[in-house]
Design an enzyme around this catalytic site. Structure first.
Site, PDB file in Angstrom:
ATOM      1  N   ASP A 117      21.511 -57.409 -70.464  1.00 60.79           N
ATOM      2  CA  ASP A 117      21.420 -55.961 -70.604  1.00 60.79           C
ATOM      3  C   ASP A 117      22.825 -55.373 -70.589  1.00 60.79           C
ATOM      4  O   ASP A 117      23.749 -55.950 -70.014  1.00 60.79           O
ATOM      5  CB  ASP A 117      20.545 -55.343 -69.514  1.00 60.79           C
ATOM      6  CG  ASP A 117      20.651 -56.063 -68.175  1.00 60.79           C
ATOM      7  OD1 ASP A 117      21.597 -56.847 -67.975  1.00 60.79           O
ATOM      8  OD2 ASP A 117      19.795 -55.832 -67.313  1.00 60.79           O
TER       9      ASP A 117
ATOM     10  N   GLU B 290      17.802 -49.883 -67.826  1.00 60.21           N
ATOM     11  CA  GLU B 290      17.617 -49.045 -66.648  1.00 60.21           C
ATOM     12  C   GLU B 290      16.678 -47.872 -66.869  1.00 60.21           C
ATOM     13  O   GLU B 290      16.040 -47.413 -65.924  1.00 60.21           O
ATOM     14  CB  GLU B 290      18.982 -48.493 -66.182  1.00 60.21           C
ATOM     15  CG  GLU B 290      19.956 -49.544 -65.678  1.00 60.21           C
ATOM     16  CD  GLU B 290      19.583 -50.107 -64.320  1.00 60.21           C
ATOM     17  OE1 GLU B 290      18.588 -49.633 -63.721  1.00 60.21           O
ATOM     18  OE2 GLU B 290      20.285 -51.007 -63.853  1.00 60.21           O
TER      19      GLU B 290
END
Length: 381
Positions: free
Chosen positions: A71, A130
């Site tokens: 990520d 997120e």
């Protein structure tokens, strides 16, 4: 060219200074692409989707593909580490350690770009872990289809483990999460005349109290679940009855079955409160791609066996965590394994003081590269 430790540390520090919120990682994506383009290109194919970067390595065996995902987004946190390479973006920080994640992925990629893998490999630099279910959005876009992995791996840094330690377990590693947004709408009025109003403070308070029974009375006590209501907002002053109450929270569960059970009970209780108080209800239960991270038995057994028996790797079996990760969506579609990489910090993930130890980077690169080489050799026997 395989990236060396000093180069990786510089990369990590560069990335740490430019954190960006999900689907806005333009500077980060451009920086990553610059590093990727500096690697040997003979077996590489590269494409972009929004701020994501997909890198495909053509292996000797083109009938099987191993995936590795990292990520790339940061958090809306004001950094307070005092590091000389602190964030240059006000109110933005890599407080979850995704700068470590990206750097390790680049280190592993650099090895296989320089040493042709036995299997195909797809490296996924994924945005919006997120805040916006980036893994689910990327998967559903179809951009991954032609390079779809047959199995996939990803790490998450862990401040509670010594630097470089690898942690993993069979079964669920991370919980699935679901956001709760509830609004009760009644009628405001004067504090002296409650019979002429419909008090949503009382309705909201009843909802908060009843929610506490879900885990204790609906979830199997051998299993686990959490319902936390972290925000309650109603009214403007003490002598005015509030006609609106807004409540927000989160659900955490170690299986998707229990997550859905808890969601159902939250909705039923909210609807019951609205009925009993004769008020309107707006409810949004938003899970998106934040499924439980349920590790595949086959890949996880191979991963753990390798890490346990490798002299240069410190391995620990870990307990499940109630933190969420949108890798849960990818792993629900593709068999694979997520694991921890220790970064040894006194501060937790999402802390404005989080400062992972950089020696974890090369230790992580070596352990993961070693495993992926071993895995490919076993698959090609």
């Amino acid at each position: 060219m395989t990236l060396q430790e000093n180069e990786l540390i510089k990369i990590r520090r560069d990335l740490h200074q430019i954190p960006e919120i999900g689907l806005e990682e333009y500077e980060t994506s451009d920086y990553l692409l610059k590093i990727i383009n500096s690697l040997p290109q003979e077996n590489l194919e590269i494409k972009r989707w929004k701020t994501a970067i997909l890198v495909h390595l053509n292996g000797e065996n083109k009938n099987y593909t191993i995936g590795y995902r990292t990520d790339i987004d940061g958090l809306p946190v004001e950094e307070k580490t005092g590091l000389p390479f602190s964030s240059k973006h006000d109110g933005r920080m890599h407080a979850c350690g995704h700068d470590i994640h990206m750097t390790v992925a680049l280190g592993v990629l650099s090895y296989f770009a320089s040493h042709r893998p036995k299997c195909n490999m797809t490296f996924i630099f994924q945005p919006a872990e997120e805040n916006a279910s980036g893994g689910m959005k990327l998967y559903q876009s179809g951009e991954l289809d032609e390079w779809m992995p047959d199995e996939i791996y990803a790490l998450h840094d862990n401040p509670q483990l010594p630097a470089g330690t690898i942690g993993c377990r069979k079964g669920t590693l991370f919980a699935g999460t679901c956001e709760i947004h509830v609004k009760f709408i009644g009628k405001s009025g004067h504090a002296a005349y409650p019979h002429q109003a419909n008090d949503m403070v009382v309705a909201g308070a009843q909802f908060v109290n009843q929610i506490q029974t879900i885990v204790s009375r609906n979830v199997d006590p051998i299993q686990s679940g959490v319902v936390t209501l972290g925000h309650f907002s109603a009214g403007t002053t003490g002598n005015v009855i509030s006609g609106v109450c807004q409540i927000d929270g989160t659900i955490r569960a170690l299986t998707q079955e229990n997550n859905l059970l808890i969601q159902k009970r939250v909705r039923t209780i909210a609807e019951g409160i609205a009925h009993s108080f004769d008020c309107e209800l707006e409810i949004d239960l938003h899970q998106g791609g934040y499924y439980p991270v349920e590790n595949d038995d086959n890949t996880t057994e191979a991963f753990i066996n390798y890490m346990k028996n490798e002299d240069d790797v410190d391995f620990v079996e870990t307990l499940p965590a109630m933190t969420g990760e949108d890798f849960g969506y990818l792993i629900s579609k593709i068999p694979g394994t997520m694991f921890w990489l220790g970064v040894d910090s006194p501060y937790s993930l999402h802390s404005e003081y989080l400062a992972p130890k950089e020696e974890s980077i090369m230790l992580g690169v070596n352990a993961i590269t070693g495993y992926l080489k071993n895995r490919q050799e076993s698959l090609n026997k």
